[in-house]
Design an enzyme around this catalytic site. Structure first.
Site, PDB file in Angstrom:
ATOM      1  CB  CYS A 131      14.120  -4.691 -22.394  1.00 10.16           C
ATOM      2  SG  CYS A 131      13.994  -5.849 -21.012  1.00 10.16           S
TER       3      CYS A 131
ATOM      4  CG  ASP B 261       2.886  -9.282 -10.269  1.00  8.70           C
ATOM      5  OD1 ASP B 261       3.891  -9.826 -10.766  1.00  8.70           O
ATOM      6  OD2 ASP B 261       2.663  -8.070 -10.361  1.00  8.70           O
TER       7      ASP B 261
ATOM      8  CD  GLU C 173       2.342  -5.204  -2.929  1.00  9.63           C
ATOM      9  OE1 GLU C 173       1.668  -5.729  -3.836  1.00  9.63           O
ATOM     10  OE2 GLU C 173       3.442  -4.663  -3.140  1.00  9.63           O
TER      11      GLU C 173
ATOM     12  CE1 TYR D  87       2.913  -9.669  -6.007  1.00 10.79           C
ATOM     13  CE2 TYR D  87       1.036  -8.775  -4.803  1.00 10.79           C
ATOM     14  CZ  TYR D  87       2.230  -8.594  -5.465  1.00 10.79           C
ATOM     15  OH  TYR D  87       2.758  -7.337  -5.562  1.00 10.79           O
TER      16      TYR D  87
ATOM     17  CB  CYS E 188       8.331  -6.869 -19.828  1.00 14.91           C
ATOM     18  SG  CYS E 188       8.251  -8.502 -20.578  1.00 14.91           S
TER      19      CYS E 188
END
Length: 353
Positions: free
Chosen positions: A207, A143, A42, A125, A197
């Site tokens: 999608c 994010d 992360e 986050y 996306c």
DNA sequence: TATACGTGGGC
DNA sequence: TGCCCAAGTAT
């Protein structure tokens, strides 16, 4: 009583979870369910592409396989492993946080977002990501991917980088979080943002959320997310000295805060006019170095986030060099041991030619 | 709250 | 070429 149709379960959450289960990419940190791996990945992924991170993550895990190993590593080793990834405070913060976990928290990474956020380098986050993915806590993440997906899906007209827009999107992220599945759902949201996306040319026809997105947003997807524009970046001229004495070159360590904090560089400074005339003065005012300029070695162009530079590089003779712990004479063959930014690594490539 | 903080890839 | 963008955080 009517039998519930399969449509009853066709929620945003189920669509996304099902799609991700079938389509998610194979990534090295997804094979490692331990919290340390989630944490490291992360941090590396902050503002950094997956493809860029993969080799760094694998190398990092070989060098520092556990929190304890990282806590015991030197800052130099850590910055060397981070070289080229950018945003170097991430590496120094990660090491500092590992020392706190190893020293004050019995080596246990916190499970809750409040404690996680106290660790350096872990913001809202990352705390949500670690808590949900590594520990199964019901915490949302927000994010760039999640902002974009939700901004399009809910037709958010508020700028996503404004305080109002951020608050709205955090609320949306929390409201839509499926209890007990937050980790998988958060990852699915980000995976959708990264592969379908996309910022430009979103692949709406394939999608999994197409119908509900079209129903709510009706063709405004390409207009979202709305962002406040940023200002333009200045362009500076720098002169750098490759100062050679007794077969060694002089390196300087940058201050621990700010640009390229803690990294090593060839002494350099901003000049106004002709770089060949300004180099000696720049090194004297910036480092108290007295040098004599010799021949030009090359030019390096570079674009940082907030400014551009053109660096003129000159070989120099040392006249007077102060004793200073931030200065070190280095054999050209050992330049690789010193963590450097991209510009200085390029200059290092000019040494000895 | 606005700005600083790296680098590489896509168009 | 130049600009935008990328799994944000700290100050």
């Amino acid at each position: 009583m009517p039998c519930p149709s399969p449509k009853t379960f066709d929620t945003l959450q189920n669509r996304l979870l099902d799609w991700c289960h079938k389509n998610k990419r194979i990534l090295p940190w997804r094979d490692r369910p331990d919290a340390y791996s989630v944490w490291v990945s992360e941090i590396m992924l902050q503002q950094t592409r997956v493809e860029t991170v993969i080799p760094y993550f694998e190398n990092w895990m070989r060098l520092f396989p556990t929190v304890a190993a990282l806590a015991n590593a030197s800052e130099r080793e850590v910055l060397n492993a981070w070289e080229g990834l950018g945003y170097y405070s991430r590496a120094r913060n990660l090491r500092q946080a590992a020392k706190i976990v190893a020293g004050d928290l019995e080596g246990k990474i916190p499970h809750d977002v409040e404690t996680l956020r106290k660790l350096p380098g872990i913001g809202r986050y990352t705390a949500g990501a670690i808590a949900s993915i590594a520990f199964g806590m019901d915490e949302p993440v927000l994010d760039g991917n999640v902002k974009r997906v939700y901004a399009r899906l809910f037709d958010v007209t508020e700028a996503v980088n404004s305080p109002k827009g951020e608050k709205l999107l955090w609320d949306i992220a929390r409201e839509n979080l499926p209890k007990g599945k937050a980790g998988d759902f958060n990852q699915a949201l980000m995976e959708l943002g990264a592969t379908i996306c996309a910022p430009r040319s979103p692949r709406c026809p394939i999608c999994p959320l197409r119908e509900m997105c079209m129903a709510r947003a009706n063709g405004t997807q390409e207009l979202r997310p709305v962002k406040k524009l940023k200002k333009e970046t200045p362009h500076y001229i720098h002169a750098a000295g490759v100062i050679v004495g007794e077969g060694k070159v002089l390196l300087a360590q940058r201050p621990s805060k700010g640009l390229l904090g803690g990294m090593w560089e060839f002494p350099n400074g901003r000049v106004d006019g002709d770089p060949s005339r300004g180099v000696a003065k720049a090194l004297r005012s910036g480092y108290s170095l007295k040098v004599r300029r010799k021949e030009a070695l090359g030019i390096v162009h570079h674009a940082y986030t907030h400014f551009k530079v053109t660096v003129y590089v000159f070989r120099c003779d040392p006249l007077s060099i102060p004793e200073n712990e931030n200065l070190e004479w280095v054999l050209p063959g050992n330049l690789g041991d010193f963590p450097m930014g991209k510009v200085d690594r390029q200059i290092a490539g000019m040494v000895g030619r």
